[in-house]
Design a protein around this motif. Structure first.
Motif, PDB file in Angstrom:
ATOM      1  N   PRO A  30       0.670  -1.356  -0.015  1.00  0.00           N
ATOM      2  CA  PRO A  30      -0.165  -0.025  -0.009  1.00  0.00           C
ATOM      3  C   PRO A  30       0.903   1.343  -0.041  1.00  0.00           C
ATOM      4  N   ARG A  31       0.436   2.179  -0.855  1.00  0.00           N
ATOM      5  CA  ARG A  31       1.134   3.610  -0.858  1.00  0.00           C
ATOM      6  C   ARG A  31       0.513   4.435   0.374  1.00  0.00           C
ATOM      7  N   ALA A  32      -0.564   4.343   0.399  1.00  0.00           N
ATOM      8  CA  ALA A  32      -1.133   5.319   1.295  1.00  0.00           C
ATOM      9  C   ALA A  32      -2.475   4.551   1.844  1.00  0.00           C
ATOM     10  N   THR A  33      -2.780   4.984   3.160  1.00  0.00           N
ATOM     11  CA  THR A  33      -3.953   4.577   3.798  1.00  0.00           C
ATOM     12  C   THR A  33      -4.972   5.602   4.095  1.00  0.00           C
ATOM     13  N   VAL A  34      -6.178   5.805   3.901  1.00  0.00           N
ATOM     14  CA  VAL A  34      -6.945   7.138   4.379  1.00  0.00           C
ATOM     15  C   VAL A  34      -7.976   6.461   5.187  1.00  0.00           C
ATOM     16  N   SER A  35      -8.327   6.968   6.588  1.00  0.00           N
ATOM     17  CA  SER A  35      -9.421   6.569   7.446  1.00  0.00           C
ATOM     18  C   SER A  35     -10.445   7.546   7.472  1.00  0.00           C
ATOM     19  N   VAL A  36     -11.876   7.181   7.265  1.00  0.00           N
ATOM     20  CA  VAL A  36     -12.819   7.976   7.376  1.00  0.00           C
ATOM     21  C   VAL A  36     -13.611   7.630   8.626  1.00  0.00           C
ATOM     22  N   PRO A  37     -13.679   8.649   9.593  1.00  0.00           N
ATOM     23  CA  PRO A  37     -14.083   8.675  10.750  1.00  0.00           C
ATOM     24  C   PRO A  37     -15.824   8.450  10.579  1.00  0.00           C
ATOM     25  N   HIS A  38     -16.591   7.687  11.666  1.00  0.00           N
ATOM     26  CA  HIS A  38     -17.956   7.590  11.756  1.00  0.00           C
ATOM     27  C   HIS A  38     -18.681   8.973  11.533  1.00  0.00           C
ATOM     28  N   ASN A  39     -18.102  10.038  12.600  1.00  0.00           N
ATOM     29  CA  ASN A  39     -18.671  11.167  12.327  1.00  0.00           C
ATOM     30  C   ASN A  39     -18.298  12.348  11.367  1.00  0.00           C
ATOM     31  N   TYR A  40     -17.643  11.688  10.234  1.00  0.00           N
ATOM     32  CA  TYR A  40     -17.411  12.842   9.139  1.00  0.00           C
ATOM     33  C   TYR A  40     -18.504  12.821   8.350  1.00  0.00           C
ATOM     34  N   GLU A  41     -18.755  14.307   8.145  1.00  0.00           N
ATOM     35  CA  GLU A  41     -20.000  14.731   7.143  1.00  0.00           C
ATOM     36  C   GLU A  41     -19.276  15.470   6.046  1.00  0.00           C
ATOM     37  N   PRO A  42     -19.389  15.241   4.854  1.00  0.00           N
ATOM     38  CA  PRO A  42     -18.647  16.210   3.665  1.00  0.00           C
ATOM     39  C   PRO A  42     -19.227  17.470   3.532  1.00  0.00           C
ATOM     40  N   VAL A  43     -18.599  18.571   3.066  1.00  0.00           N
ATOM     41  CA  VAL A  43     -19.075  19.777   2.866  1.00  0.00           C
ATOM     42  C   VAL A  43     -19.955  19.553   1.674  1.00  0.00           C
ATOM     43  N   LEU A  44     -21.255  20.029   1.638  1.00  0.00           N
ATOM     44  CA  LEU A  44     -22.134  19.954   0.417  1.00  0.00           C
ATOM     45  C   LEU A  44     -22.128  21.131  -0.301  1.00  0.00           C
ATOM     46  N   GLU A  45     -21.889  20.982  -1.707  1.00  0.00           N
ATOM     47  CA  GLU A  45     -21.832  22.248  -2.532  1.00  0.00           C
ATOM     48  C   GLU A  45     -23.378  22.462  -2.628  1.00  0.00           C
ATOM     49  N   PRO A  46     -23.599  23.795  -2.797  1.00  0.00           N
ATOM     50  CA  PRO A  46     -24.841  24.342  -3.101  1.00  0.00           C
ATOM     51  C   PRO A  46     -25.438  23.779  -4.444  1.00  0.00           C
ATOM     52  N   ILE A  47     -26.826  23.890  -4.263  1.00  0.00           N
ATOM     53  CA  ILE A  47     -27.638  23.173  -5.466  1.00  0.00           C
ATOM     54  C   ILE A  47     -27.326  24.083  -6.840  1.00  0.00           C
ATOM     55  N   ASN A  48     -27.218  25.408  -6.329  1.00  0.00           N
ATOM     56  CA  ASN A  48     -27.122  26.474  -7.642  1.00  0.00           C
ATOM     57  C   ASN A  48     -25.420  26.390  -8.288  1.00  0.00           C
ATOM     58  N   THR A  49     -24.886  25.628  -8.011  1.00  0.00           N
ATOM     59  CA  THR A  49     -23.476  25.549  -8.412  1.00  0.00           C
ATOM     60  C   THR A  49     -23.622  25.307  -9.885  1.00  0.00           C
ATOM     61  N   GLY A  50     -22.953  26.117 -10.861  1.00  0.00           N
ATOM     62  CA  GLY A  50     -23.059  26.015 -12.150  1.00  0.00           C
ATOM     63  C   GLY A  50     -21.929  26.051 -12.773  1.00  0.00           C
TER      64      GLY A  50
END
Length: 66
Positions: A30-50
């Motif tokens: 493995p070159r890299a290992t990334v762990s995502v925690p249970h409480n992680y919430e991604p930043v949502l893009e606004p719906i009006n993004t064009g």
């Protein structure tokens, strides 16, 4: 490779391991290992993004013939 290469860590929702595979099918460690925690919430893009206006030659000038 198996689905569970390492035991799950407490509080981790997902672990991603990045490998390199040669054109002959040889897999590297493995070159890299990334762990995502249970409480992680991604930043949502606004719906009006064009997207900006098209920059192709046909559409650079308003009213250009297609």
């Amino acid at each position: 490779m198996t689905n569970a290469t390492t035991p799950a860590k407490p509080g981790v929702k997902m672990t991603i391991e990045v490998y390199t595979v040669s054109r002959y099918g040889v897999v590297s460690p493995p070159r890299a290992t990334v762990s995502v925690p249970h409480n992680y919430e991604p930043v949502l893009e606004p719906i009006n993004t064009g997207f900006g206006p098209c920059q192709c030659p046909s559409h650079r000038q308003a009213g250009a013939a297609r």
